[in-house]
Scaffold this motif. Structure first.
Motif, mmCIF file in Angstrom:
data_model
loop_
_atom_site.group_PDB
_atom_site.id
_atom_site.type_symbol
_atom_site.label_atom_id
_atom_site.label_comp_id
_atom_site.label_asym_id
_atom_site.label_seq_id
_atom_site.Cartn_x
_atom_site.Cartn_y
_atom_site.Cartn_z
ATOM 1 N N PRO A 78 4.708 7.965 -1.807
ATOM 2 C CA PRO A 78 4.935 9.036 -2.791
ATOM 3 C C PRO A 78 3.932 10.178 -2.664
ATOM 4 C CG PRO A 78 5.128 6.902 -3.853
ATOM 5 C CD PRO A 78 4.616 6.643 -2.470
ATOM 6 N N ALA A 79 2.680 9.856 -2.319
ATOM 7 C CA ALA A 79 1.668 10.909 -2.157
ATOM 8 C C ALA A 79 2.059 11.854 -1.025
ATOM 9 C CB ALA A 79 0.295 10.289 -1.875
ATOM 10 N N HIS A 88 0.824 -1.216 0.000
ATOM 11 C CA HIS A 88 0.000 0.000 0.000
ATOM 12 C C HIS A 88 0.857 1.266 0.000
ATOM 13 C CE1 HIS A 88 0.806 0.767 4.313
ATOM 14 N NE2 HIS A 88 0.768 -0.546 4.436
ATOM 15 N N VAL A 135 -6.502 4.805 -3.700
ATOM 16 C CA VAL A 135 -6.087 3.470 -4.150
ATOM 17 C C VAL A 135 -5.276 2.770 -3.059
ATOM 18 C CG1 VAL A 135 -4.733 2.199 -5.858
ATOM 19 C CG2 VAL A 135 -6.114 4.157 -6.573
ATOM 20 N N ALA A 136 -4.374 3.524 -2.409
ATOM 21 C CA ALA A 136 -3.584 2.952 -1.313
ATOM 22 C C ALA A 136 -4.478 2.485 -0.174
ATOM 23 C CB ALA A 136 -2.574 3.980 -0.803
ATOM 24 N N MET A 148 -4.227 8.793 -5.460
ATOM 25 C CA MET A 148 -3.189 7.885 -4.978
ATOM 26 C C MET A 148 -3.514 7.357 -3.589
ATOM 27 S SD MET A 148 0.146 10.028 -6.299
ATOM 28 C CE MET A 148 1.395 8.897 -5.672
ATOM 29 N N LEU A 149 -3.973 8.238 -2.697
ATOM 30 C CA LEU A 149 -4.303 7.828 -1.334
ATOM 31 C C LEU A 149 -5.545 6.943 -1.302
ATOM 32 C CD1 LEU A 149 -3.603 11.099 0.692
ATOM 33 C CD2 LEU A 149 -2.201 9.030 0.559
ATOM 34 N N ILE A 201 3.432 1.873 -1.748
ATOM 35 C CA ILE A 201 3.974 2.224 -3.060
ATOM 36 C C ILE A 201 3.256 3.436 -3.644
ATOM 37 C CG2 ILE A 201 2.460 0.748 -4.456
ATOM 38 C CD1 ILE A 201 5.045 -0.045 -6.034
ATOM 39 N N LEU A 202 2.040 3.702 -3.196
ATOM 40 C CA LEU A 202 1.309 4.897 -3.605
ATOM 41 C C LEU A 202 1.194 5.903 -2.462
ATOM 42 C CD1 LEU A 202 -1.594 3.347 -5.710
ATOM 43 C CD2 LEU A 202 0.330 4.670 -6.566
ATOM 44 N N GLU A 203 1.014 5.382 -1.240
ATOM 45 C CA GLU A 203 0.808 6.259 -0.084
ATOM 46 C C GLU A 203 2.044 7.098 0.218
ATOM 47 O OE1 GLU A 203 0.246 5.529 4.657
ATOM 48 O OE2 GLU A 203 -0.983 4.304 3.310
#
Length: 204
Positions: free
Chosen positions: A134-135, A128, A190-191, A187-188, A130-132
């Motif tokens: 970077p956001a 999770h 989807v995470a 992004m958050l 991988i998107l959280e």
């Protein structure tokens, strides 16, 4: 999508700096997990993390977990951006705190389970994160940029040339901030879908 990518490219230097600082904070939290955990407890960061975990444990349904995770992460990200008004200090502090929290969790979990911290990071955080992560870094970068703009506006108030440059910089920032916030939100979301799904799966 194109506007979001343009907004990312516009701040690639600050994003790189924030990414490196986050990685260093994780390493520092892991190497000094004992003292760092005490520091995080005193600062209240650890208590906030544990409260979130306890709330999810009480009601481990997918919707409840998703709502809490997404709301908390979105609030934290928007706070990172908004409090950049105070010369970008809070976003930097928040990034360091979060990085050290990840490092402390990895160190503690690795010691208790005997599993290598890199394995824990890849299997427990990366799915999770991988998107959280970077956001959060994007939010920090735009919070720092906001602080830089405020500082430049203050010191350039007496110069017509600097005022003109600052107006242009503010215009560019305000043009980029909306697609950036929308991108962070997606992004958050989807995470949070991934993380809440993992929580429900582990709870069964």
């Amino acid at each position: 999508m194109r506007r979001f990518l343009d907004a990312v490219r516009a701040e690639k230097k600050l994003i790189t700096i924030a990414s490196l600082l986050f990685i260093l904070s994780i390493v520092a939290g892991y190497l000094a997990s004992g003292p760092a955990s005490e520091w995080l407890k005193q600062s209240g960061v650890w208590d906030q993390f544990m409260e979130k975990a306890k709330t999810i444990e009480k009601n481990p349904s997918w919707w409840a977990a998703f709502g809490l995770i997404f709301a908390n992460n979105m609030f934290a990200s928007m706070t990172m951006i908004g409090t950049g008004l105070f010369f970008g200090i809070y976003p930097l502090m928040g990034l360091v705190f979060n990085g050290m929290l990840v490092g402390v969790i990895l160190g503690t979990a690795s010691e208790q389970s005997g599993i290598h911290p890199l394995t824990l990071f890849i299997t427990q955080i990366l799915p999770h994160g991988i998107l959280e992560l970077p956001a959060v870094i994007l939010a920090v970068a735009y919070g720092i940029r906001l602080g830089i703009l405020v500082f430049r506006s203050m010191i350039g108030w007496g110069s017509p040339r600097l005022r003109k440059e600052n107006r242009r910089a503010w215009s560019d920032y305000l043009r980029r901030i909306t697609p950036m916030i929308i991108g962070i939100m997606v992004m958050l979301a989807v995470a949070a879908v991934i993380e809440s799904g993992l929580i429900v799966a582990y709870a069964k």
